[in-house]
Motif scaffolding. Structure first.
Motif, PDB file in Angstrom:
ATOM      1  N   UNK A   1     -28.933 106.743 -68.115  1.00 22.85           N
ATOM      2  CA  UNK A   1     -27.669 106.180 -68.230  1.00 22.85           C
ATOM      3  C   UNK A   1     -27.942 104.715 -68.857  1.00 22.85           C
ATOM      4  N   UNK A   2     -27.097 104.582 -69.924  1.00 21.46           N
ATOM      5  CA  UNK A   2     -27.191 103.203 -70.671  1.00 21.46           C
ATOM      6  C   UNK A   2     -26.888 101.956 -69.801  1.00 21.46           C
ATOM      7  N   UNK A   3     -25.756 101.979 -69.149  1.00 19.76           N
ATOM      8  CA  UNK A   3     -25.374 101.056 -68.374  1.00 19.76           C
ATOM      9  C   UNK A   3     -26.123 100.561 -67.120  1.00 19.76           C
ATOM     10  N   UNK A   4     -27.046 101.575 -66.543  1.00 25.18           N
ATOM     11  CA  UNK A   4     -27.739 101.418 -65.419  1.00 25.18           C
ATOM     12  C   UNK A   4     -29.080 100.719 -66.029  1.00 25.18           C
ATOM     13  N   UNK A   5     -29.588 101.380 -66.947  1.00 24.23           N
ATOM     14  CA  UNK A   5     -30.798 100.611 -67.834  1.00 24.23           C
ATOM     15  C   UNK A   5     -30.435  99.207 -68.022  1.00 24.23           C
ATOM     16  N   UNK A   6     -29.286  99.015 -68.735  1.00 25.90           N
ATOM     17  CA  UNK A   6     -29.000  97.502 -69.057  1.00 25.90           C
ATOM     18  C   UNK A   6     -29.032  96.688 -67.682  1.00 25.90           C
ATOM     19  N   UNK A   7     -28.538  97.061 -66.763  1.00 20.72           N
ATOM     20  CA  UNK A   7     -28.256  96.188 -65.526  1.00 20.72           C
ATOM     21  C   UNK A   7     -29.785  96.041 -64.893  1.00 20.72           C
ATOM     22  N   UNK A   8     -30.761  97.085 -64.891  1.00 20.55           N
ATOM     23  CA  UNK A   8     -32.158  96.886 -64.580  1.00 20.55           C
ATOM     24  C   UNK A   8     -32.807  95.717 -65.329  1.00 20.55           C
ATOM     25  N   UNK A   9     -32.528  95.664 -66.781  1.00 19.77           N
ATOM     26  CA  UNK A   9     -33.150  94.827 -67.432  1.00 19.77           C
ATOM     27  C   UNK A   9     -32.201  93.340 -67.588  1.00 19.77           C
ATOM     28  N   UNK A  10     -31.189  93.328 -66.883  1.00 14.22           N
ATOM     29  CA  UNK A  10     -30.470  92.069 -67.093  1.00 14.22           C
ATOM     30  C   UNK A  10     -29.760  91.779 -68.359  1.00 14.22           C
ATOM     31  N   UNK A  11     -29.482  92.927 -68.910  1.00 15.75           N
ATOM     32  CA  UNK A  11     -28.618  92.652 -70.075  1.00 15.75           C
ATOM     33  C   UNK A  11     -27.266  92.827 -70.044  1.00 15.75           C
ATOM     34  N   UNK A  12     -26.430  91.680 -69.989  1.00 18.71           N
ATOM     35  CA  UNK A  12     -25.134  91.922 -69.560  1.00 18.71           C
ATOM     36  C   UNK A  12     -24.444  91.091 -70.731  1.00 18.71           C
ATOM     37  N   UNK A  13     -23.252  91.655 -71.246  1.00 18.04           N
ATOM     38  CA  UNK A  13     -22.490  91.114 -72.199  1.00 18.04           C
ATOM     39  C   UNK A  13     -21.767  89.706 -71.650  1.00 18.04           C
ATOM     40  N   UNK A  14     -21.336  88.904 -72.627  1.00 19.46           N
ATOM     41  CA  UNK A  14     -20.637  87.720 -72.311  1.00 19.46           C
ATOM     42  C   UNK A  14     -19.480  87.618 -73.023  1.00 19.46           C
ATOM     43  N   UNK A  15     -18.345  87.154 -72.222  1.00 16.45           N
ATOM     44  CA  UNK A  15     -17.070  87.064 -72.935  1.00 16.45           C
ATOM     45  C   UNK A  15     -16.682  85.533 -73.070  1.00 16.45           C
ATOM     46  N   UNK A  16     -15.583  85.047 -73.781  1.00 15.13           N
ATOM     47  CA  UNK A  16     -15.197  83.717 -73.939  1.00 15.13           C
ATOM     48  C   UNK A  16     -14.540  83.252 -72.537  1.00 15.13           C
ATOM     49  N   UNK A  17     -14.487  81.886 -72.532  1.00 14.06           N
ATOM     50  CA  UNK A  17     -14.295  81.331 -71.253  1.00 14.06           C
ATOM     51  C   UNK A  17     -12.578  81.553 -71.154  1.00 14.06           C
ATOM     52  N   UNK A  18     -12.169  81.941 -69.999  1.00 14.22           N
ATOM     53  CA  UNK A  18     -10.762  82.225 -69.823  1.00 14.22           C
ATOM     54  C   UNK A  18     -10.378  83.618 -69.813  1.00 14.22           C
ATOM     55  N   UNK A  19     -10.946  84.392 -70.126  1.00 14.38           N
ATOM     56  CA  UNK A  19     -10.837  85.718 -70.545  1.00 14.38           C
ATOM     57  C   UNK A  19     -11.573  86.757 -69.102  1.00 14.38           C
ATOM     58  N   UNK A  20     -10.635  87.599 -68.751  1.00 12.16           N
ATOM     59  CA  UNK A  20     -11.030  88.214 -67.648  1.00 12.16           C
ATOM     60  C   UNK A  20     -11.295  89.802 -68.167  1.00 12.16           C
ATOM     61  N   UNK A  21     -12.350  90.296 -67.776  1.00 11.53           N
ATOM     62  CA  UNK A  21     -12.593  91.713 -68.300  1.00 11.53           C
ATOM     63  C   UNK A  21     -13.138  92.492 -67.054  1.00 11.53           C
ATOM     64  N   UNK A  22     -12.617  93.483 -66.644  1.00 11.45           N
ATOM     65  CA  UNK A  22     -13.271  94.447 -65.576  1.00 11.45           C
ATOM     66  C   UNK A  22     -14.651  94.881 -65.759  1.00 11.45           C
ATOM     67  N   UNK A  23     -15.462  95.028 -64.702  1.00  9.63           N
ATOM     68  CA  UNK A  23     -16.730  95.196 -64.569  1.00  9.63           C
ATOM     69  C   UNK A  23     -17.150  96.557 -65.129  1.00  9.63           C
ATOM     70  N   UNK A  24     -16.051  97.525 -65.148  1.00  6.71           N
ATOM     71  CA  UNK A  24     -16.285  98.844 -65.750  1.00  6.71           C
ATOM     72  C   UNK A  24     -15.955  99.013 -67.303  1.00  6.71           C
ATOM     73  N   UNK A  25     -15.301  97.809 -67.828  1.00  9.64           N
ATOM     74  CA  UNK A  25     -15.306  97.747 -69.200  1.00  9.64           C
ATOM     75  C   UNK A  25     -16.772  97.220 -69.843  1.00  9.64           C
ATOM     76  N   UNK A  26     -17.343  96.368 -68.862  1.00 12.70           N
ATOM     77  CA  UNK A  26     -18.645  95.871 -69.326  1.00 12.70           C
ATOM     78  C   UNK A  26     -19.749  96.998 -69.495  1.00 12.70           C
ATOM     79  N   UNK A  27     -19.500  98.053 -68.354  1.00 11.57           N
ATOM     80  CA  UNK A  27     -20.244  99.521 -68.430  1.00 11.57           C
ATOM     81  C   UNK A  27     -20.047 100.105 -69.753  1.00 11.57           C
ATOM     82  N   UNK A  28     -18.741 100.190 -70.312  1.00 13.13           N
ATOM     83  CA  UNK A  28     -18.675 100.973 -71.489  1.00 13.13           C
ATOM     84  C   UNK A  28     -19.283  99.976 -72.629  1.00 13.13           C
TER      85      UNK A  28
END
Length: 601
Positions: A80-107
């Motif tokens: 699973x790509x999102x599980x492998x990225x979580x183990x490696x510490x690869x997380x997306x960044x969003x601009x300040x003031x924008x809220x994005x659910x964690x499930x969208x970050x999984x996508x």
């Protein structure tokens, strides 16, 4: 329950569109245009975060980690790509003031990991090919080990990258060349792969005729909190060809926006008869032809050996191939014209440049429309071809269909135009459609080596003669021959039967036979291949109106045609106020004297 003929699960894809949308909390109806806008905001967030994550990870160390397949604690990375990225510490960044659910970050991370894992193979191949690349001649030396071999088309693309890099850098680099040195980070596709999330973001339910998708969408382009993410319940119709099929599971779709609005790219799991490759005795060989999409022939294994009647069937594309050729020529002409205007606009004055850019935009629009037409025709052609070959195999009692391995197939020797035309044919789409259609009746599609299939005799494995030109083949020793595509189909089916016990299976790919074995195929006097049905067209004269005959009157059904001469080129003038209809009888003046006067004057 396992075994030949027992039900086996398989996944397939289809597309559909929504026709009703409501707010999940209040039940109020929402316009489809509003849904398209909100899905567009979701895709914008995904594209921006994915682009930022890919740019941040575009480093050689990223591909080293993916090639090793281990995380920081030497544990194997999960699939699973999102599980492998979580183990490696690869997380997306969003601009300040924008809220994005964690499930969208999984996508986001799932889509980015799929792209990077694909490019990790290219990074390894670039390094290996660079070691054999000569910048002075621009050539790549042949590989010395079997593990270093790559498809020819892939090697040509890497060679072009290496030549461009050598021109930019001048001298050859002394360090290891990586993919980050020869190309820029790839673009992130505007899509939302909901299968990477869970029920907190999206869920799908199915009824007899409809699919209901409940998904959280933003209510503004830059949501600042949870309240600006609301669930929408969207309903789409299940395509008609799926009604009545043994579908066991409906998977979350991938959302994309095209020129018509929101499109669902769905997947489902159904039960189909399991194929048995090991006990196959009848095989159908499909040869890709430069003149049409393909041709098929049958080879049967008997106690006496292999036999075939050498009578194949050639696919009739119903004129779609001619239309594709015309569209391809038109698209290439538009591409050349846009490229020429682009070169002129680079050195033109500002006012002229603006006019040229408008023309270039129009040409690009036309070229996109031509591409859409070609895509639709290719899809129709592929599924029609798959249906015909599957019916042909079912009528012959075949349990395996052999197709040429497209990774080893290269069009050459037919001129630049014909080579390009054959290379752009929908062969891969046809293979996918054929495998999908054949699996529905328990027939297995395998890939076999393509080299020498239309150049060697199935009986003695010697080169074939071409007494009638390119499309004919004849073996004077075995006394067999015919259409070269049908001979190739016999060879391909023979290779499938001889190598059925040595087929290799890889996830996501068709069973493959890597080695072409030989055994003589004798010509059978009996007809072993089925006769394909031929449509019979009934000629109907639609110009005459249908009249009901009067009772008691025998109609004159057979009216002899008037005698005509080869010089009958002068039509008699119709009387006044007559448009020359069939109901008005013209004067029976013979036109032969008039024609003779015209001839001898």
């Amino acid at each position: 329950m396992t075994g030949p003929g027992s039900p086996a699960p398989r996944q397939f894809a289809f597309t559909t569109r929504a026709h009703v949308a409501v707010d999940d909390a209040t039940g109020e109806s929402i316009g489809l245009d509003e849904v398209d806008i909100r899905v567009g905001w979701l895709l914008d967030l995904i594209v921006a975060a994915g682009t930022e994550l890919v740019s941040r990870l575009w480093q050689p160390v990223t591909f080293d980690v993916l090639a090793a397949g281990l995380d920081g604690q030497d544990r194997r990375l999960p699939a699973q790509g999102h599980v492998a990225a979580a183990r490696l510490g690869w997380h997306p960044h969003y601009p300040d003031g924008i809220y994005v659910p964690s499930r969208v970050s999984r996508v986001v991370t799932a889509q980015v990991m799929a792209t990077l894992r694909t490019l990790a193979y290219r990074d390894t191949a670039i390094t290996a090919l660079f070691e054999r690349f000569d910048p002075a001649t621009g050539r790549i030396a042949p590989p010395t080990a079997a593990a270093d071999r790559v498809p020819l088309g892939f090697a040509r693309g890497v060679r072009r990258q290496l030549i461009a890099h050598a021109r930019r850098e001048g001298a050859a680099p002394s360090t290891r060349l990586r993919i980050t040195d020869v190309q820029e980070p790839p673009q992130t596709s505007a899509m939302a792969r909901l299968s990477a999330a869970d029920r907190q973001l999206a869920q799908i339910t199915a009824t007899d005729r409809e699919l209901v998708l409940t998904v959280k969408l933003p209510t503004c382009p830059a949501p600042a909190g949870r309240a600006q993410w609301r669930s929408v319940r969207v309903t789409a119709a299940i395509p008609g060809h799926l009604h009545g099929r043994a579908i066991t599971d409906w998977h979350l779709p991938t959302l994309v926006l095209d020129r018509k609005g929101l499109l669902w790219q769905c997947a489902a799991t159904e039960l189909v008869p399991a194929g048995d490759l090991g006990s196959a005795t009848v095989a159908v060989g499909v040869d890709w032809s430069p003149s049409t999409l393909g041709a098929a022939a049958i080879t049967t294994e008997n106690p006496d050996g292999l036999s075939s009647d050498y009578r194949g069937v050639t696919y009739d594309d119903r004129g779609l191939g001619t239309k594709l050729t015309r569209l391809q020529t038109e698209g290439q002409m538009l591409h050349r014209k846009a490229a020429r205007l682009t070169r002129l606009a680079a050195t033109a004055p500002p006012e002229v440049r603006a006019q040229l850019e408008e023309k270039i935009a129009v040409l690009d629009g036309h070229r996109t429309a031509v591409g859409v037409k070609r895509g639709k025709i290719n899809r129709e052609l592929a599924f029609h071809f798959g249906r015909q070959v599957t019916d042909y195999a079912e009528a012959a009692g075949a349990t395996v269909i052999a197709v040429e391995d497209l990774t080893t197939l290269e069009t050459r020797g037919h001129g630049r135009v014909n080579n390009n035309r054959a290379a752009q044919s929908a062969r891969r789409k046809a293979v996918t459609s054929l495998a999908h259609t054949a699996a529905g009746i328990g027939v297995t599609v395998v890939t076999v080596p393509a080299r020498g299939s239309s150049a060697q005799c199935p009986g003695c494995d010697e080169p074939l003669a071409r007494p009638g030109g390119y499309h004919t083949a004849w073996c004077p020793d075995c006394r067999v021959g015919g259409n070269r595509d049908h001979i190739a189909g016999v060879n391909l089916a023979k290779r499938a039967l001889l190598g059925r016990g040595k087929a290799t299976r890889r996830r996501g790919q068709l069973p493959a036979i890597r080695v072409a074995e030989h055994a003589p195929v004798r010509k059978s006097r009996d007809k072993t291949s089925p006769t394909p049905p031929r449509p019979r067209h009934r000629r109907v004269r639609r110009s005459q109106p249908t009249t009901t005959p009067r009772s008691g009157v025998t109609p004159n059904r057979h009216v002899p045609a008037p005698e005509a001469s080869v010089w009958d080129t002068v039509q008699p003038t119709p009387p006044h106020d007559d448009a020359g209809s069939r109901d008005t009888r013209t004067s029976p003046t013979n036109a032969t004297p008039v024609a003779r006067s015209m001839r001898y004057t």
